[in-house]
Every structure is written in C-alpha cells, then in structure tokens.
Design an enzyme around this catalytic site. Structure first.
Site, mmCIF file in Angstrom:
data_model
loop_
_atom_site.group_PDB
_atom_site.id
_atom_site.type_symbol
_atom_site.label_atom_id
_atom_site.label_comp_id
_atom_site.label_asym_id
_atom_site.label_seq_id
_atom_site.Cartn_x
_atom_site.Cartn_y
_atom_site.Cartn_z
ATOM 1 N N ARG A 1 20.073 -32.354 23.289
ATOM 2 C CA ARG A 1 19.477 -31.958 22.005
ATOM 3 C C ARG A 1 17.959 -31.801 22.096
ATOM 4 N NH1 ARG A 1 17.805 -34.992 18.109
ATOM 5 N NH2 ARG A 1 19.078 -36.787 18.641
ATOM 6 N N TYR B 1 20.405 -8.289 9.158
ATOM 7 C CA TYR B 1 21.742 -8.821 9.434
ATOM 8 C C TYR B 1 22.197 -9.645 8.215
ATOM 9 C CZ TYR B 1 25.330 -11.701 11.589
ATOM 10 O OH TYR B 1 26.498 -12.349 11.873
ATOM 11 N N ASP C 1 14.108 -9.800 15.166
ATOM 12 C CA ASP C 1 15.475 -9.981 15.641
ATOM 13 C C ASP C 1 15.755 -8.794 16.567
ATOM 14 O OD1 ASP C 1 18.229 -9.914 15.994
ATOM 15 O OD2 ASP C 1 18.645 -10.798 14.029
ATOM 16 N N LYS D 1 25.898 -11.547 21.291
ATOM 17 C CA LYS D 1 26.079 -10.110 21.395
ATOM 18 C C LYS D 1 25.853 -9.643 22.844
ATOM 19 C CE LYS D 1 26.819 -10.800 17.112
ATOM 20 N NZ LYS D 1 25.809 -10.687 16.062
#
Ligand SMILES: *Cc1c(COP(=O)(O)O)cnc(C)c1O
Length: 390
Positions: free
Chosen positions: A48, A102, A174, A199
């Site tokens: 983390r 998006y 993005d 993607k």
C-alpha cells in the site's frame, strides 16, 4: 541500461525490468510479499506504500514510456483519477473540467465533489477560450481528455499546458485513449498524465489497473494521499501488467493501422452517415491531431443511417458487442444503450450522441476480416430493416 531515447518497442519490452540476479531468468521475478524487514533496510516496503520491487519496477517503465520522472500504479483507472485530483484540491478550491469526459470521471465529479466542498465547472467546448473563461480565483487544476469518448474530439494539449502555466495551475490529462505509444503529453508541457491501464496497457481485457505519471514532486504529492486512500494494485497484477506492456507498442501500432483502414471503409459506405476518427482528413481537428499525436489510435465512432444499432450488432460475427475497449479483439457498443443510457434523449442530442452511433474499439485481427464483418453486417441489417417494413 535502457535509455529513454530508445524506441517505443524497446522501452515497452525492457524499461524498468527487474533483474533476476539469482537464476538469470529472462523476465522480471515476482515478489508477492506483503511483509518486509523493517530493520537495517533503506526502505520500509509495503504494497500500500507503492514501493514493492515489482511496483517500483513497473513505475519506472511507465515513467520512461510517458517521459516523466516517476509514476504510481493503482487498482483501477478511477483510483488513479480520483486520487490524483484529490491530491491537488481541498475545500473551497475549484477545478476546470473538459466538457466531454469518461463517464466514470463525470460521475466522480458530480456525485462526490460537492460532499468535500470542491467546486468545479465544465467547459462549453474544447476551445482554449472556453477553458480560460472558466478559470476563477480559486481554480487549482485544469483537467482534459483527448481523444475523448465517444466522439473522438481533440483538445489542444500544448495550448492547455501553456494556459495552465500562465495561470499557475496544475494541468492533468487522461491519456487513456491515445496510450503512451500515440501521445506523450509531458513533452507538450502537461504536468500529470493519467491512464486507465485496463485499456491499451493491459490490452487483453483481463486486467483492471490505473497509472499516473509526472515529476518527482507531483508524484510525491499524489503518493501522500494515495497511501491513505489505499488504492494500490496487487503485485501479481502489477507483474501481469508489466508483461502486457511489453507488446503494447506493436499492438497499438497494429490497432492504429487497422482503425485507419476501417475508418476509410466506413466513410465510403452509403449506410454510414458519419465517421469520427482523428486520422480522417474529414475530422474537424485532423491537423491538430497530426501535430500532437504519433498515431491516431484504435478508437473510432460512426453513425448508422436509418438502421437499428441492436440489429446491426446482432449481425456481426467477428466483432463482439461488448463494454470496455482497447483489447486485442475488436469490440463495439451503442453509447445510447450503454455509457449514455441514463441521459435523456435531449441530453444525448446536446452532446451529439445519436441513436445510430456506434463506438468501435478496433482490435489486432486482420483489417480485411474486420472490414468484411462490418460489410456483411451492414448488408444484412439493410435486409432486416426492409423485412420489418414489409
Ligand atoms: C476506462 C476509462 C477510465 C476508468 O478506468 P477503470 O480502469 O475502468 O477504472 C478512465 N478514463 C478513460 C478514458 C477510460 O476509458
């Protein structure tokens, strides 16, 4: 040693590799530990904290691919988007967002920002004037997405970066649709580059991940929030993602080539009223796309003329009607029935999304086979429509 000046396929294959010192294996070893020594060590490691060996290695690969200094890898594209945005704003601050974003990003803004007292506005269109008009005294960030979903609009990346510098704002993009193969916004002056690695980076429709790339200073600021929000990616998936990226250069170049051929084919069809693809001279921002992109990408949209989109999709034999995008397989969807289904007909009309609009993610199959499938589906749908009328 891999240098950032080397070609994209070399970087994809080798940048940031972990050396297998013990067995001299040809690929990065995988370290799955969630527990590391804390005494007599340079770094206290924990997944983390984004600092396991595999996380660090992949971050180096991504930084090299996007020409940044450092990177963080997240459990999803939205974890990358939300953490990056939240790291630069607090109560009372304001963000300027591009109008077309998006869907998940729009939801994050509209559903969550108000709860934290973060102000925002959307631009009227993609023009620089439109962005400048929305900047206020308390604006901290400008956020863009280009090419955008689903109409493949193009925003002037260098222009936005310049505007942000002039107004001392953090600029974010993005870059998912372009991938690092086709567009490197940091070279154009953008501060922070975000990807849904689900993607083109993953590329096989089997990994959910996100990434953010920028300067050491910006990435450290995002990290301070990321370790508290806890959106890191498990090491096994990090390792799989590193493997996937090795072929990203050749995959995306093949998708660029196929998409260009498919777009040209569709534009020549009578039953298709419009094709949206930045690689076509008919695209309103073709010249801008040519200037800021190295390839036009594997995403395109088109409008069916007097044809029902569901009937058309049922007639396809090779191309899969499917959500998501950017896999090696060609997939298609109707924004009216999926991503934009919750909007009213008027809202869709306002955004230029017609009922016959199809969003197409072009895969790596042979272009001739993709085109043949589209052609037979167009012909069959025409017949089906005639049958209905009789
Ligand atoms: C898919 C996508 C996202 C969100 O990514 P997830 O990995 O699904 O969280 C963000 N931006 C764009 C442009 C996308 O296509």
């Amino acid at each position: 040693m891999i240098k950032k000046e080397q070609g994209i396929n070399t970087l994809c294959t080798h940048a940031g590799e972990l050396e297998d010192k013990e067995y001299k294996g040809a690929v990065s070893p995988l370290y799955m530990a969630t527990s590391y020594a804390f005494e007599d060590v340079e770094v206290k490691r924990y997944p983390r904290y984004f600092n396991t060996p595999n996380q660090k290695a992949l971050a180096k690969k991504l930084a090299m691919l996007e020409h940044g200094e450092d990177a963080l890898i997240f459990g999803s594209g939205m974890a990358a988007v939300s953490t990056s945005l939240m790291a630069f704003v607090q109560k009372g601050d304001h963000v300027v967002f591009q109008k077309t974003l998006y869907g998940g990003t729009s939801n994050l803004i509209v559903e969550e920002f108000g709860k934290f007292g973060i102000e925002y506005s959307f631009t009227e269109d993609n023009s620089l004037e439109s962005f400048e008009r929305e900047i206020r005294e308390n604006t901290k960030v400008i956020y863009i997405e280009t090419p955008s979903n689903p109409l493949l609009t193009i925003t002037d990346v260098e222009g936005i970066a310049g505007l942000a510098k002039k107004k001392q704002l953090v600029s974010m993009i993005d870059n998912t649709f372009a991938s690092p193969v086709n567009q490197n916004p940091i070279d154009l002056g953008i501060d922070i580059v975000i990807h849904s690695a689900t993607k083109y980076m993953g590329g096989h429709s089997d990994i959910l991940a996100g990434a953010v790339i920028g300067s050491n200073e910006h990435i450290n600021q995002i990290f301070q929030m990321a370790k508290n929000f806890g959106g890191s990616l498990s090491d096994y998936t990090v390792w799989l993602l590193e493997r996937s990226i090795k072929t990203m250069g050749i995959r995306v170049k093949a998708q660029n080539e196929n998409a260009q051929k498919v777009a040209e084919f569709l534009e020549s069809q009578e039953s298709v009223s419009k094709v949206y693809y930045p690689g076509l001279p008919s695209h309103p921002d073709h010249e801008l796309a040519k200037k800021q992109m190295k390839g036009f990408g594997g995403m395109l949209s088109f409008e069916l003329k007097d044809m029902d989109s569901s009937t058309f999709m049922k007639e396809l034999k090779l191309i899969k009607p499917s959500m998501s995008l950017a896999g090696v397989e060609s997939t298609i969807l109707s924004p009216t029935k999926t991503s934009h289904a919750l909007l009213t007909a008027e809202e869709r009309e306002e955004q230029g999304i017609k009922d016959g609009l199809m969003r197409f993610s072009v895969g790596i199959e042979e272009a001739e086979d993709i085109i043949a499938d589209l052609q037979q589906a167009l012909e069959e749908t025409k017949k089906d429509m005639l049958d209905i009328r009789i």
